[in-house]
Write an enzyme that holds these catalytic residues in place. Structure first.
Site, PDB file in Angstrom:
ATOM      1  N   GLU A 135      42.319 -45.499  17.505  1.00 37.13           N
ATOM      2  CA  GLU A 135      43.506 -44.647  17.623  1.00 37.13           C
ATOM      3  C   GLU A 135      44.764 -45.489  17.830  1.00 37.13           C
ATOM      4  O   GLU A 135      45.482 -45.373  18.817  1.00 37.13           O
ATOM      5  CB  GLU A 135      43.320 -43.630  18.771  1.00 37.13           C
ATOM      6  CG  GLU A 135      44.330 -42.497  18.784  1.00 37.13           C
ATOM      7  CD  GLU A 135      44.412 -41.729  17.495  1.00 37.13           C
ATOM      8  OE1 GLU A 135      45.528 -41.359  17.124  1.00 37.13           O
ATOM      9  OE2 GLU A 135      43.375 -41.483  16.843  1.00 37.13           O
ATOM     10  N   TRP A 136      44.993 -46.407  16.863  1.00 38.17           N
ATOM     11  CA  TRP A 136      46.216 -47.188  16.793  1.00 38.17           C
ATOM     12  C   TRP A 136      46.518 -47.921  18.108  1.00 38.17           C
ATOM     13  O   TRP A 136      45.648 -48.600  18.619  1.00 38.17           O
ATOM     14  CB  TRP A 136      47.364 -46.316  16.315  1.00 38.17           C
ATOM     15  CG  TRP A 136      47.008 -45.536  15.077  1.00 38.17           C
ATOM     16  CD1 TRP A 136      46.827 -44.181  14.970  1.00 38.17           C
ATOM     17  CD2 TRP A 136      46.733 -46.058  13.755  1.00 38.17           C
ATOM     18  NE1 TRP A 136      46.472 -43.832  13.675  1.00 38.17           N
ATOM     19  CE2 TRP A 136      46.408 -44.963  12.909  1.00 38.17           C
ATOM     20  CE3 TRP A 136      46.738 -47.347  13.210  1.00 38.17           C
ATOM     21  CZ2 TRP A 136      46.090 -45.118  11.563  1.00 38.17           C
ATOM     22  CZ3 TRP A 136      46.424 -47.503  11.856  1.00 38.17           C
ATOM     23  CH2 TRP A 136      46.108 -46.396  11.058  1.00 38.17           C
ATOM     24  N   ASN A 184      51.373 -32.291   9.669  1.00 36.48           N
ATOM     25  CA  ASN A 184      50.584 -32.692  10.833  1.00 36.48           C
ATOM     26  C   ASN A 184      51.292 -32.193  12.078  1.00 36.48           C
ATOM     27  O   ASN A 184      52.473 -32.489  12.288  1.00 36.48           O
ATOM     28  CB  ASN A 184      50.452 -34.212  10.911  1.00 36.48           C
ATOM     29  CG  ASN A 184      49.612 -34.792   9.793  1.00 36.48           C
ATOM     30  OD1 ASN A 184      49.052 -34.058   8.977  1.00 36.48           O
ATOM     31  ND2 ASN A 184      49.519 -36.102   9.732  1.00 36.48           N
ATOM     32  N   TYR A 190      50.761 -31.274  16.447  1.00 38.66           N
ATOM     33  CA  TYR A 190      49.922 -31.387  17.637  1.00 38.66           C
ATOM     34  C   TYR A 190      50.493 -30.664  18.850  1.00 38.66           C
ATOM     35  O   TYR A 190      49.748 -30.055  19.604  1.00 38.66           O
ATOM     36  CB  TYR A 190      49.699 -32.867  17.982  1.00 38.66           C
ATOM     37  CG  TYR A 190      48.798 -33.584  17.012  1.00 38.66           C
ATOM     38  CD1 TYR A 190      47.421 -33.617  17.190  1.00 38.66           C
ATOM     39  CD2 TYR A 190      49.322 -34.220  15.888  1.00 38.66           C
ATOM     40  CE1 TYR A 190      46.583 -34.266  16.292  1.00 38.66           C
ATOM     41  CE2 TYR A 190      48.499 -34.867  14.976  1.00 38.66           C
ATOM     42  CZ  TYR A 190      47.123 -34.890  15.183  1.00 38.66           C
ATOM     43  OH  TYR A 190      46.305 -35.517  14.280  1.00 38.66           O
ATOM     44  N   GLU A 231      46.704 -32.210   9.489  1.00 35.89           N
ATOM     45  CA  GLU A 231      46.152 -32.700  10.761  1.00 35.89           C
ATOM     46  C   GLU A 231      46.518 -31.731  11.872  1.00 35.89           C
ATOM     47  O   GLU A 231      47.632 -31.210  11.920  1.00 35.89           O
ATOM     48  CB  GLU A 231      46.711 -34.085  11.148  1.00 35.89           C
ATOM     49  CG  GLU A 231      46.121 -35.255  10.411  1.00 35.89           C
ATOM     50  CD  GLU A 231      46.653 -36.586  10.939  1.00 35.89           C
ATOM     51  OE1 GLU A 231      47.017 -36.654  12.150  1.00 35.89           O
ATOM     52  OE2 GLU A 231      46.723 -37.545  10.165  1.00 35.89           O
ATOM     53  N   ASN A 277      51.353 -40.451   4.682  1.00 41.73           N
ATOM     54  CA  ASN A 277      51.033 -39.751   5.913  1.00 41.73           C
ATOM     55  C   ASN A 277      52.005 -40.174   7.011  1.00 41.73           C
ATOM     56  O   ASN A 277      52.120 -41.355   7.329  1.00 41.73           O
ATOM     57  CB  ASN A 277      49.611 -40.079   6.380  1.00 41.73           C
ATOM     58  CG  ASN A 277      49.295 -39.421   7.712  1.00 41.73           C
ATOM     59  OD1 ASN A 277      48.992 -38.237   7.775  1.00 41.73           O
ATOM     60  ND2 ASN A 277      49.392 -40.174   8.812  1.00 41.73           N
ATOM     61  N   GLU A 278      52.742 -39.194   7.546  1.00 38.80           N
ATOM     62  CA  GLU A 278      53.586 -39.408   8.724  1.00 38.80           C
ATOM     63  C   GLU A 278      54.498 -40.628   8.581  1.00 38.80           C
ATOM     64  O   GLU A 278      54.414 -41.586   9.360  1.00 38.80           O
ATOM     65  CB  GLU A 278      52.733 -39.532   9.983  1.00 38.80           C
ATOM     66  CG  GLU A 278      51.950 -38.269  10.308  1.00 38.80           C
ATOM     67  CD  GLU A 278      51.226 -38.349  11.638  1.00 38.80           C
ATOM     68  OE1 GLU A 278      51.306 -39.398  12.305  1.00 38.80           O
ATOM     69  OE2 GLU A 278      50.576 -37.360  12.019  1.00 38.80           O
ATOM     70  N   GLN A 338      41.340 -46.663  10.526  1.00 36.70           N
ATOM     71  CA  GLN A 338      40.768 -46.141  11.763  1.00 36.70           C
ATOM     72  C   GLN A 338      39.252 -46.014  11.717  1.00 36.70           C
ATOM     73  O   GLN A 338      38.616 -45.953  12.767  1.00 36.70           O
ATOM     74  CB  GLN A 338      41.391 -44.783  12.085  1.00 36.70           C
ATOM     75  CG  GLN A 338      42.866 -44.869  12.433  1.00 36.70           C
ATOM     76  CD  GLN A 338      43.443 -43.522  12.811  1.00 36.70           C
ATOM     77  OE1 GLN A 338      43.901 -42.776  11.958  1.00 36.70           O
ATOM     78  NE2 GLN A 338      43.426 -43.203  14.091  1.00 36.70           N
ATOM     79  N   TRP A 348      41.681 -32.835  12.932  1.00 33.84           N
ATOM     80  CA  TRP A 348      41.668 -34.265  13.230  1.00 33.84           C
ATOM     81  C   TRP A 348      40.911 -34.449  14.526  1.00 33.84           C
ATOM     82  O   TRP A 348      41.233 -33.823  15.527  1.00 33.84           O
ATOM     83  CB  TRP A 348      43.096 -34.803  13.372  1.00 33.84           C
ATOM     84  CG  TRP A 348      43.099 -36.289  13.590  1.00 33.84           C
ATOM     85  CD1 TRP A 348      42.994 -36.935  14.784  1.00 33.84           C
ATOM     86  CD2 TRP A 348      43.167 -37.298  12.579  1.00 33.84           C
ATOM     87  NE1 TRP A 348      43.000 -38.291  14.586  1.00 33.84           N
ATOM     88  CE2 TRP A 348      43.101 -38.533  13.234  1.00 33.84           C
ATOM     89  CE3 TRP A 348      43.276 -37.279  11.186  1.00 33.84           C
ATOM     90  CZ2 TRP A 348      43.147 -39.748  12.537  1.00 33.84           C
ATOM     91  CZ3 TRP A 348      43.318 -38.481  10.508  1.00 33.84           C
ATOM     92  CH2 TRP A 348      43.254 -39.700  11.189  1.00 33.84           C
ATOM     93  N   HIS A 384      48.273 -44.524   4.573  1.00 33.74           N
ATOM     94  CA  HIS A 384      48.132 -44.108   5.970  1.00 33.74           C
ATOM     95  C   HIS A 384      48.305 -45.348   6.848  1.00 33.74           C
ATOM     96  O   HIS A 384      47.387 -45.767   7.547  1.00 33.74           O
ATOM     97  CB  HIS A 384      46.790 -43.427   6.208  1.00 33.74           C
ATOM     98  CG  HIS A 384      46.753 -42.570   7.436  1.00 33.74           C
ATOM     99  ND1 HIS A 384      46.258 -41.277   7.440  1.00 33.74           N
ATOM    100  CD2 HIS A 384      47.157 -42.810   8.711  1.00 33.74           C
ATOM    101  CE1 HIS A 384      46.352 -40.768   8.660  1.00 33.74           C
ATOM    102  NE2 HIS A 384      46.887 -41.693   9.451  1.00 33.74           N
TER     103      HIS A 384
END
Length: 494
Positions: A450-451, A333, A335, A399, A192-193, A45, A443, A148
């Site tokens: 952003e993907w 993480n 959100y 995150e 990660n995730e 990223q 984050w 990641h």
């Protein structure tokens, strides 16, 4: 296992009754003295330099270069923030904000161009050595994520994560990282995730490598977990004593709230949702096997589909033993929150298998991302669920952040409100509820790719507006700088 899961059910009911959604009292207190603050980024990223100095191609390089582009704004991470050349500016941003640590990821293919230990790219090693040394020289602890999302393309060409051969390549990669950087890096995150890696990459197909399959997402998860176990046990066996560090895994999860907390079917559905999301990866790491609710439902649905084997693989005794207890800390993480209702579903795959439907209330404040609404009380509930489900493990929030509605400017008041309310609910979880949380990671540090959203995600605290990539602080950077310096929320002076 069955006892633990039954306890989880009771805990879920208790959480739904204990924390009222209108718990808006602000807590003016400090975090514990040993609490630490940081920022996070990911290699693809921010780094750019996608083919620079011997780096090999990874699955996001291949994915973003497809025609037509699968990315919302047709952008790529070829240059991104150009941190490969501007990493000292990043270190200055971190120093100016007063962080204790910086969480970043290594690019597997920058170090091992074909994904294997046959060829080590010294220029990639040199880049990370310079970054790590610069961080330490400025009093910032490096926290390194091994993976990641950017699998070397050569390994995807032979099947990627659903192919079991990848686990030994990952162990070899981990050995290189520990050997070259472990004398200075004391915090390691294996993955990660993994949920996003497997479900969005191999289940939904919206992320690299873009495969849609109700089976491959489960195979991917199975091999990611095995890879984590090998990398953790390698560190534990050969590096931990001499290097004095610790190793864990980061699992992403929202909170899942029953639409009707007084309806037992809704409460059970919400418990199922959080267990299918967080427990899919955490139960093997903490208890050595998948949650029984996943095993029961997926086995039954696979049989009804006429499959000879369950879509959810099984761990034998060896792998169960390797996984059980493979953590020194748990990364989280988080959100947002979703509401949950039960629904009998026949669509095969992770969503249909759990017999739930989720949605978000229109009353919750929105962000620029369709999936992210502001629900601070859900953060506290999730932290407490983790506390009781896994025995109050050492937890690092790796995150947490907000998708900016003002992507082109510095006035990001929405992000300030988000950080204030989410960190205050984390403070309540620590000081009032006894959750064992020792780090918080915002984050993200700056503009990034952003993907699938490309450069439209806006989850950052610094932005750039021209090809030179100067980092311009937003208002939220000043807020976080004060939060970090105050270590919380001291009572305002009258």
């Amino acid at each position: 296992m069955s006892t633990k899961i039954s306890i989880v059910g009771l805990v879920f009911v208790a959480l739904s009754l204990t924390f009222a959604q209108n718990d808006t009292d602000f807590l003016y207190e400090n975090f514990p003295e040993d609490f630490e603050w940081g920022f996070a980024t990911a290699s693809y990223q921010i780094e750019g330099g996608w083919d620079a100095d011997g780096k090999g191609e990874n699955i996001w390089d291949e994915f973003t270069h497809r025609i037509p582009s699968p990315i919302k704004d047709n952008s790529t991470g070829d240059v991104a923030c150009d941190s490969y050349h501007n990493y000292m500016q990043d270190v200055e941003l971190l120093k100016n904000t007063g962080v204790n640590f910086y969480r970043f990821s290594l690019s597997w293919s920058r170090i091992l161009p074909d994904g294997t230990n046959r060829t080590i790219n010294q220029r990639g090693i040199d880049y990370y050595n310079k970054l790590i040394n610069a961080l330490i020289a400025n009093g910032i602890e490096p926290m390194v994520t091994l993976y990641h999302w950017d699998l070397p393309q050569t390994l995807q060409a032979v099947g990627g994560w659903p192919n079991e051969t990848v686990i030994h390549h990952f162990e070899g990669y981990a050995r290189i990282a520990y050997s070259y950087f472990g004398d200075r890096v004391k915090k390691w995150i294996t993955f990660n995730e993994a949920f996003v890696v497997c479900q969005q990459g191999y289940g939904d197909g919206v992320h690299a490598p873009g495969i849609s399959s109700p089976v491959q997402s489960y195979d991917c998860a199975h091999n990611v977990l095995k890879s984590h176990a090998l990398a953790y046990r390698l560190y534990e066996r050969e590096f931990k004593e001499s290097q004095g560090g610790e190793c864990g895994i980061t699992i992403d999860c929202g909170w899942y709230e029953p639409e009707d907390p007084n309806n037992p079917a809704h409460v059970e559905a919400a418990e199922r949702a959080v267990t299918f999301k967080h427990g899919w990866y955490a139960f093997p790491v903490f208890f050595g096997d998948y949650p029984s609710v996943m095993r029961t439902l997926i086995d039954a649905k696979s049989q009804s589909e006429g499959l000879l084997e369950s879509r959810l693989p099984s761990f034998d005794s060896y792998w169960s033993q390797q996984l059980n207890g493979s953590w020194d800390f748990l990364g989280l993480n988080h959100y947002t929150t979703e509401l949950v209702v039960p629904e009998n579903r026949t669509d095969p795959g992770w969503r249909g298998d759990q017999n739930t439907r989720t949605y978000q209330s229109e009353e919750w404040p929105p962000s620029a991302s369709f999936w992210l609404r502001v629900v601070p009380w859900g953060f506290r509930k999730l932290l407490n669920w983790i506390k009781i489900t896994y025995g109050n493990p050492l937890l690092y929030v790796t995150e947490n952040g907000f998708s900016d509605t003002d992507a082109e400017g510095v006035n990001d008041q929405g992000r300030i409100d988000y950080y204030r309310d989410y960190t205050n609910n984390m403070l309540k979880a620590i000081n009032l509820d006894g959750c064992n949380i020792k780090k918080y990671t915002a984050w993200s540090l700056m503009d990034n790719f952003e993907w699938a959203e490309g450069l439209t995600g806006a989850l950052w605290c610094h932005y750039y507006t021209d090809p030179a990539r100067p980092r311009t602080p937003k208002m939220s950077q000043s807020f976080l700088k004060k939060l970090f310096a105050d270590n919380g929320f001291p009572l305002p002076k009258q």
